[in-house]
Design an enzyme around this catalytic site. Sequence first.
Site, short mmCIF file in Angstrom:
data_model
loop_
_atom_site.label_atom_id
_atom_site.label_comp_id
_atom_site.label_asym_id
_atom_site.label_seq_id
_atom_site.Cartn_x
_atom_site.Cartn_y
_atom_site.Cartn_z
N ASP A 195 -10.85 -5.05 2.45
CA ASP A 195 -10.51 -4.92 1.03
C ASP A 195 -10.70 -6.25 0.29
OD1 ASP A 195 -9.94 -2.31 0.71
OD2 ASP A 195 -7.76 -2.52 0.76
N MET A 231 0.67 -4.65 -9.69
CA MET A 231 -0.37 -4.19 -10.61
C MET A 231 0.19 -4.02 -12.02
SD MET A 231 -2.17 -1.41 -8.07
CE MET A 231 -0.69 -0.96 -7.17
N LYS A 255 -13.62 -4.27 -4.94
CA LYS A 255 -14.29 -4.15 -6.22
C LYS A 255 -14.33 -5.44 -7.02
CE LYS A 255 -10.17 -2.24 -8.42
NZ LYS A 255 -9.46 -1.21 -7.73
#
Length: 271
Positions: free
Chosen positions: A49, A188, A71
């Site tokens: 990740d 987050m 990402k």
Amino acid sequence: MTTPSMTTPSHPAAPGGTCTLVGAGPGDPELLTLKAVRAIRQATVLLVDDLVGDGIVALAAPGARIVHVGKRGGCKSTPQAFIETLMVTAVNEGERVVRLKGGDPFIFGRGGEEVEHLRAAGIAVDVVNGITAGLAAVSGLGVPLTHRAHAHGVVFVTGHARHGEPGTDWAAVAGMAVRARLTLVIYMGVSGAAQIQAGLLDGGLPDGTPAAVVQNASLPAQRHAVATLGTLHDTIVREGLASPSVIVVGDVLQGVATAAKGGTAQQSRAA
Ligand code: SAH
């Protein structure tokens, strides 16, 4: 030494094929467990990740196949279904697969979804815990998550909602935090801090409740800012705090709040 499997395969993979979800911790390689280090060294395929640092990936054996599926760095994240298919295929080809995830695999890491998929494919999965970012963040501030005088428990909660789905009910979270005296650890949450702050205030959490934001917990670049719930969003904007950050809200922060009047971001040496 073997770890207990969470599942029993209904039809065995190729000989030697294994799958382990490994928590890489918040970033500092020294916060890996011994079990995590052993799994990483023994892996023939690693799916990594984006929050897992190079220092951790460097522990892999020479010749191991390393697949970055994150990402960050401007790339699109690898679709979850593709990652899951890749894991199943590699295990069935006899590979020792390690799925390396930031923090703990089962805290906001989609570890649950991956285990379900592997289990449906008849593959047993071992899970190695990691230190979740919320734990490292508060330790970085030198405060406890619970304290007999200030907090009777902790809530780990996400500030991120899946597209098209309702997000966290912040007023409900605030009500629970007030009534049960809980520390809130929000993952987050920086990009949605304005709504989080408004929702928590709506739910009755006083605007003077101490709050802190810790970015890059456990890493040399760790920094933090101390605020109150009422100044949380302004402080994040003013100090330019960004992902990956954890927001902590609660009276356990009283000590650091007093020490850092004014709410400026500080470089906070990682442990
Ligand atoms: N499974 C991970 C969480 C994945 S969700 C864990 O247990 O830690 C990703 C979020 O985790 C980030 O948006 C941020 O809120 C938090 N995070 C991960 N690493 C962090 C770090 N080093 N410092 C601060 N927050 C971090």
